[in-house]
Design an enzyme around this catalytic site. Sequence first.
Site, PDB file in Angstrom:
ATOM      1  CG  ASP A 164      40.736  35.390  35.405  1.00 15.71           C
ATOM      2  OD1 ASP A 164      39.903  36.313  35.462  1.00 15.71           O
ATOM      3  OD2 ASP A 164      41.482  35.211  34.427  1.00 15.71           O
TER       4      ASP A 164
ATOM      5  CD  GLU B 172      45.518  20.583  53.082  1.00 20.97           C
ATOM      6  OE1 GLU B 172      46.137  21.629  53.414  1.00 20.97           O
ATOM      7  OE2 GLU B 172      45.912  19.817  52.188  1.00 20.97           O
TER       8      GLU B 172
HETATM    9  C1  NOJ Z   1      38.370  37.572  33.310  1.00 21.51           C
HETATM   10  C2  NOJ Z   1      38.620  38.854  34.045  1.00 21.51           C
HETATM   11  O1  NOJ Z   1      37.460  39.211  34.751  1.00 21.51           O
HETATM   12  C3  NOJ Z   1      39.024  39.871  33.024  1.00 21.51           C
HETATM   13  O2  NOJ Z   1      39.100  41.166  33.569  1.00 21.51           O
HETATM   14  C4  NOJ Z   1      40.343  39.455  32.429  1.00 21.51           C
HETATM   15  O3  NOJ Z   1      40.674  40.343  31.384  1.00 21.51           O
HETATM   16  C5  NOJ Z   1      40.276  38.036  31.844  1.00 21.51           C
HETATM   17  N1  NOJ Z   1      39.611  37.127  32.742  1.00 21.51           N
HETATM   18  C6  NOJ Z   1      41.642  37.493  31.592  1.00 21.51           C
HETATM   19  O4  NOJ Z   1      42.304  37.234  32.807  1.00 21.51           O
END
Ligand code: NOJ
Length: 551
Positions: free
Chosen positions: A204, A253
């Site tokens: 993310d 790994e």
């Molecule tokens: C990207 C994610 O896809 C989204 O849903 C989220 O709100 C933001 N990152 C923050 O984690």
Amino acid sequence: MAPDRDWWRHAVVYQVYPRSFADADGDGIGDLRGILSRVDYLASLGIDAVWLSPFYPSPLADGGYDVADYRNVDPRLGTLEDMDELIAVLHERGIRVVVDIVPNHTSDRHPWFQEALAAGRGSEARERYIFRDGAGPQGAEPPTDWVSMFGGPAWAPAGDGQWYLHTFAVEQPDLNWDRPDVRADFVRTLRFWADRGVDGFRIDVAHMLTKDLTEPLPSRDELALIPVDGQHPLLDRDDVHEVYAEWRQVFDEYDPPRAAVAEAWVDSSRVPLYARPESLGQAFNFDLLEADFDAAQFRRVVTENLALAAASGSSSTWVLSNHDVVRPATRYGLPHPPRKTDGHPAVKHGVQWLREGGSDSAVDRVAGLRRARAAALFMLGLPGSAYLYQGEELGLPEVGDLAAAARQDPTFFRSGGQDPGRDGCRVPLPWSPDGPSFGFGPGPAHLPQPAWFAEYSVAAQEEAVGSTLRLLRRALALRRRFAETAVFEWVDTGDPDVLRYRRGGGWEVVTNFGPAPYDLDRIEMAVTSGLNIMGVVPPDTTVWLAPASGA
Ligand code: NOJ
């Protein structure tokens, strides 16, 4: 599972948003046993992998992207044993498992953050996050005028004159990636899931982890003038790759090495840094998702991204939909195609329409679906991997007119209702044409489903000849015949509205983005997203041409 090191290069990955996929226990929230009950369906799609959006313990301030414990399962969604079972059962069916890692921020309920608040200013515990003294008398003002990605100030008061940084919601404090213990803990998390058999990770906001917060901090206006070239204080810093170099060692790994894909909203020229084999290995390319249904735009995006992927030694990922953007079947039916805006462009897609009330009357659903099907077939023919978001295989439209009282997305609340947020693409899936939540679960769903969901349900589409579900199943089956070949070349069509490309073994894909039918020089149509007229590609349609030999 066959020990294939390179499965991710050409995989079709299906994104499950667990809260909205299937609810086994009837609490209105989708769960792991719900997913387990639908494994036959997942296998029937012909996908290679499932990516599970976060299922970790979370107060759900941001749909689970606010993680309170990275090495566990939210009790509302199940248990670790359920997760082990899900991994095993998916593996038995030849489906790999990708999980979401959210390293930029934790939930404010994470024990580290609770400890930091309690420990007070100057404490070691606060060093794991980004606490700063406030400005003005008694630190009553935020340290800077920065704004969060979800609207409103990016700093929240700790109550003692200090403030903490949250790039997203106030419940999502940013971690301090200068800290070795933060780094070590995420390595532990990666190993925890890799040891349980997880095949890959989706990272993310991979471009935001490391920050240079040397005082004095720039103002918002000053920040906007700093080039994002690897040294920007907050975004896409070169030093973030030190983190991923360490992760890469961990991934390697394992046998086969664990895969990773970066969610990095960065300039295309910098995507290869994340997609390098010594970094995460793959990075989402969101350019197709951001493009209008337009031949010139699609062609440019494909040409550019194939070159970028080649430059990084990776393979391209193609995405038309995810849990953050207005669904394609609606996007392509809007009267005025959305334009790229500043900030987080894809999230803005269709937002204008949503802001105007998200009324169905403004959307041409028929054209939207026609184009979504054509775009999906265009995408699935391309070399590289492709991501499908749950419901995309049903051609499911966005739910535009959700009542304010039903909305859950923090962007809605933080913008004072100005930005309707992303709930409309997260409404639980319709599995059957009836029942309290169209087969999603035994009771009502956590977001209300409109009556028209019935016609899009899985059961209805299983029956209907020419349904989007049946179309995509067929396409995914045929795709296996050429997906792993590297061949890709554009074929001249003589028509600026028609794109045609050739893949390995003589397979060809032709998409007509224009208003007039396009006559083909061949009739061996293997699959069509639109009307089946021998030798013709109707408007808004993609056809796949089988090799002349019928291979
Ligand atoms: C990207 C994610 O896809 C989204 O849903 C989220 O709100 C933001 N990152 C923050 O984690």
